[in-house]
Design an enzyme around this catalytic site. Structure first.
Site, PDB file in Angstrom:
ATOM      1  N   HIS A 152     -11.986  55.173   4.619  1.00 35.42           N
ATOM      2  CA  HIS A 152     -12.099  54.960   3.191  1.00 35.42           C
ATOM      3  C   HIS A 152     -13.666  54.213   3.256  1.00 35.42           C
ATOM      4  O   HIS A 152     -13.750  52.956   2.907  1.00 35.42           O
ATOM      5  CB  HIS A 152     -11.256  53.773   2.935  1.00 35.42           C
ATOM      6  CG  HIS A 152      -9.654  54.183   2.952  1.00 35.42           C
ATOM      7  ND1 HIS A 152      -9.264  54.773   1.771  1.00 35.42           N
ATOM      8  CD2 HIS A 152      -8.800  54.349   3.832  1.00 35.42           C
ATOM      9  CE1 HIS A 152      -7.878  55.125   2.171  1.00 35.42           C
ATOM     10  NE2 HIS A 152      -7.623  54.757   3.444  1.00 35.42           N
ATOM     11  N   CYS A 194      -8.953  59.986   3.052  1.00 37.48           N
ATOM     12  CA  CYS A 194      -7.703  59.783   3.988  1.00 37.48           C
ATOM     13  C   CYS A 194      -6.643  60.680   3.650  1.00 37.48           C
ATOM     14  O   CYS A 194      -6.647  61.812   4.075  1.00 37.48           O
ATOM     15  CB  CYS A 194      -7.433  58.083   3.815  1.00 37.48           C
ATOM     16  SG  CYS A 194      -6.246  57.491   4.982  1.00 37.48           S
ATOM     17  N   GLU A 223     -14.834  53.920   0.638  1.00 42.09           N
ATOM     18  CA  GLU A 223     -15.360  53.018  -0.586  1.00 42.09           C
ATOM     19  C   GLU A 223     -15.238  51.708  -0.354  1.00 42.09           C
ATOM     20  O   GLU A 223     -15.779  50.922  -1.329  1.00 42.09           O
ATOM     21  CB  GLU A 223     -13.977  53.542  -1.598  1.00 42.09           C
ATOM     22  CG  GLU A 223     -12.806  53.135  -1.024  1.00 42.09           C
ATOM     23  CD  GLU A 223     -11.697  54.293  -0.573  1.00 42.09           C
ATOM     24  OE1 GLU A 223     -12.524  55.066   0.173  1.00 42.09           O
ATOM     25  OE2 GLU A 223     -10.539  54.161  -0.206  1.00 42.09           O
TER      26      GLU A 223
HETATM   27  N1  GLN Z   1      -0.423  58.209   4.106  1.00 44.66           N
HETATM   28  C1  GLN Z   1      -1.726  58.616   5.348  1.00 44.66           C
HETATM   29  C2  GLN Z   1      -1.775  57.938   6.646  1.00 44.66           C
HETATM   30  O1  GLN Z   1      -0.925  57.070   6.672  1.00 44.66           O
HETATM   31  C3  GLN Z   1      -2.732  58.275   4.621  1.00 44.66           C
HETATM   32  C4  GLN Z   1      -3.205  57.103   4.217  1.00 44.66           C
HETATM   33  C5  GLN Z   1      -4.301  56.463   3.271  1.00 44.66           C
HETATM   34  O2  GLN Z   1      -4.640  57.246   2.630  1.00 44.66           O
HETATM   35  N2  GLN Z   1      -4.769  55.600   3.385  1.00 44.66           N
HETATM   36  O3  GLN Z   1      -2.264  58.346   7.400  1.00 44.66           O
END
Ligand code: GLN
Length: 608
Positions: free
Chosen positions: A537, A407, A539
């Site tokens: 994500h 992310c 995970e």
């Molecule tokens: N801050 C980034 C976004 O909003 C990444 C978000 C995250 O890592 N969950 O896209």
């Protein structure tokens, strides 16, 4: 009739109630039963989405986009189930439902009260959700574990405790059991029972009787027989109803520890589980699950080779902030037969100014980065530490050290590439500078600029692999060669479409995109042992016996070329995606951050 096992806590919170509850569920699953779980969080927030990870641990994301307590992750992983946002009840959700009903006139003429209106809403919710199928069988679960967050006696949890008191009569004696998790402090080698006596006393005063008292001994020393007898005596339960859970070398041993104390047999008798029909297939399924779990835990003790992963993040003070990332690494290390050595680096300590402000930290942080077998940059929000993260990414890219970005880590890998390979020296994410000259990462058009709760791009979304990279992409092989995969997302920003061509032309391969081919979701470098970034994500979908594919590839690459090769071949042969494609995100529910009970469309739609 569903069997309910309520798990409550006493004395202090944070002693592993979730692990005990999910271990109990797992043990019942090994007997062939179908098990689901509900977590009750007595806070006023509608969900965990707006909470800081340092305060409450990681925000766990579900298929349906629900942003929930990290304990739901324990349940999904231990029970190998797919839960929904409704499996996490909060005071906020219950009150909202009751207030909406009141406004609609459902209680017309009545005074709306905690008892019975709120307590009924809680019981109805639990009954409704406990019947929802959560696994491949697509059948109603036999057992529902209900974990009550906080500790009994808190003001916050009082309506839930009262709801459970009533619930035992609603569902009947044979269908309701209670496990109370208590703390047994070890004072200079002596195990103290008074806190347990006090909390059980409080529990009884509220009308709930413990069927099992699970005593957490937070040192590596089992509950002593004398302590057990004393608790049995003073808490008015039989000795077999007292079980000890001391600190063990790994939480994966907890199910076996509970099993060795006969809790399965006890619950079978207490809940008359013999009356539940279990098909021979389910029985076989349970048996094999139990065997594989035992094998995994015993193998874990015999691992000699290790693999060092350095996690460069923002909230490095607490493992809970990255709970699922740590679990995914653990599961992957099991599979690779490696002992995981995890090092935490606060990304800001890698930045040049740290050399002056905290030179020792700067030195240690860089030492952890340069000595790592693999470098991971996890998800996150905000600018703090982002330059440090990019320095670590640059190191991994140039030195050909396996790298995995998740992310924010994915987005920063793009920024780093833009700066150093495309020559856009002041490239940055629009999250950190909205007026930047080269915002290679931008705010997604569909995201709300005014509302924070439940408004990100959330939940299970498809990624389609680019056919051109099929021959070389490691990520694709890790997913068994599938052309399309599903992972959970949680973000507001994306790779800026205006820069994609330039990035790709310079060699940054976006091997996975959304279904329209417009949103970049997986990046990979061909000429690197393992350099992978994912917008999702992954995970949140790992399983102890079925590790998340990109994590597995990362840990395998960090363990050496031969291990990676072996794992890639293994995945191509046998990878089974953990999620059915049908599990789609409900956009309407997402917008409102919670399910809409039927018939209230008009009210909900009036909301901004
Ligand atoms: N801050 C980034 C976004 O909003 C990444 C978000 C995250 O890592 N969950 O896209």
């Amino acid at each position: 009739m569903t069997k309910y096992i309520v798990v409550s806590g006493g004395v202090v919170s944070g002693i592993g109630k979730g692990v005990i509850a999910s271990s109990t569920g797992l043990l019942l699953k090994t007997t062939g039963l179908k098990v689901t779980a509900i977590k009750i969080d007595p806070y006023m927030n509608i969900d965990a989405g707006t909470m800081r990870p340092q305060e409450h641990g990681e925000v766990y994301v579900l298929n349906d986009g629900g942003e929930v307590d990290l304990d739901l992750g324990n349940y999904e992983r231990y029970l190998d189930v797919t839960l929904s946002r409704d499996n996490n009840i909060t005071t906020g959700k219950i009150y909202r439902e009751v207030i909406e009903k009141e406004r609609r006139g459902d209680y017309l003429g009545k005074t709306v009260q905690i008892v019975p209106h709120v307590t009924n809403a809680i019981q109805d919710w639990i009954e409704r959700v406990s019947k929802v199928p959560v696994d491949d069988t697509n059948e109603e679960p036999d057992v529902c574990i209900v974990e009550l967050g906080g500790t009994v006696g808190d003001i916050e949890s009082a309506p839930f405790v009262e709801a459970m008191r009533q619930f035992q009569f609603r569902v009947g004696y044979d269908n309701f059991a209670l496990i109370h998790v208590s703390l047994v402090p070890d004072m200079h080698g002596e195990q103290k029972t008074k806190p347990t006596q006090t909390t059980v006393h409080a529990l009884r005063g509220l009308g709930l009787l413990p069927d099992l008292i699970a005593c957490r001994v937070v040192v590596q020393k089992p509950l002593e027989p004398a302590t057990k007898s004393k608790i049995s005596m003073f808490c008015h339960v039989a000795p077999e109803q007292v079980v000890g859970v001391h600190d063990v070398s790994s939480v994966y041993h907890v199910p076996l520890l509970l099993q060795s104390q006969g809790i399965v047999q006890y619950l079978q008798k207490r809940l008359n589980l013999a009356s539940v029909k279990i098909t021979p297939e389910m029985q076989q399924h349970g048996l094999s699950l139990g065997n594989r779990w035992r094998e995994l835990t015993s193998r874990q003790e015999r691992l000699f080779d290790d693999v060092t992963i350095t996690l460069v993040g923002k909230y490095t003070d607490m493992g809970d902030s990255y709970m699922s990332v740590v679990k995914s690494l653990e599961h992957s290390a099991f599979r690779c037969n490696r002992k995981l050595i995890l090092k935490w680096v606060d990304a800001s300590d890698l930045e040049p100014q740290a050399q002056i402000t905290s030179p020792a930290k700067y030195h240690d942080a860089w030492k952890a980065v340069v000595s790592a077998n693999g470098i991971l940059v996890p998800g996150g929000f905000g600018i703090r530490g982002s330059e440090g993260m990019m320095l670590a990414i640059k190191w991994a890219r140039e030195q050909k050290i396996p790298f995995f970005g998740i992310c924010l880590g994915f987005q920063l890998a793009v920024v780093e590439w833009a700066r150093h390979i495309c020559g856009l020296t002041n490239a940055i994410s629009g999250e950190f500078d909205s007026k930047a000259e080269h915002p290679v990462i931008v705010f997604m058009p569909e995201i709300s600029k005014t509302h924070m709760g439940g408004t990100m791009r959330l939940g299970l979304r498809p990624t389609v692999f680019d056919p051109e990279s099929e021959s070389w992409s490691k990520v694709r092989k890790l997913y068994g060669g599938a052309p399309k995969i599903w992972e959970r997302h949680r973000h507001r920003y994306e790779v800026n479409p205006a820069y994609i061509e330039q990035l790709a032309a310079s060699g940054l391969s976006f091997v996975g995109k959304d279904e329209r081919g417009e949103r970049m979701q997986v990046l990979e470098l061909e000429d690197h042992p393992y350099f992978v970034g994912v917008q999702a994500h992954p995970e949140f979908c790992t399983r102890p016996l079925n590790p998340s594919p990109p994590f597995l590839g990362f840990v395998a690459a960090a363990s050496g070329e031969a291990v990676l090769k072996e794992q890639l071949e293994g995945q191509l042969r046998s990878f089974k995606p953990p999620h059915p494609e049908s599990a789609m995100v409900d956009e309407a529910a997402l917008r409102h951050g919670s399910p809409r009970p039927q018939g209230e469309e008009a009210i909900m739609d009036a909301e901004p």
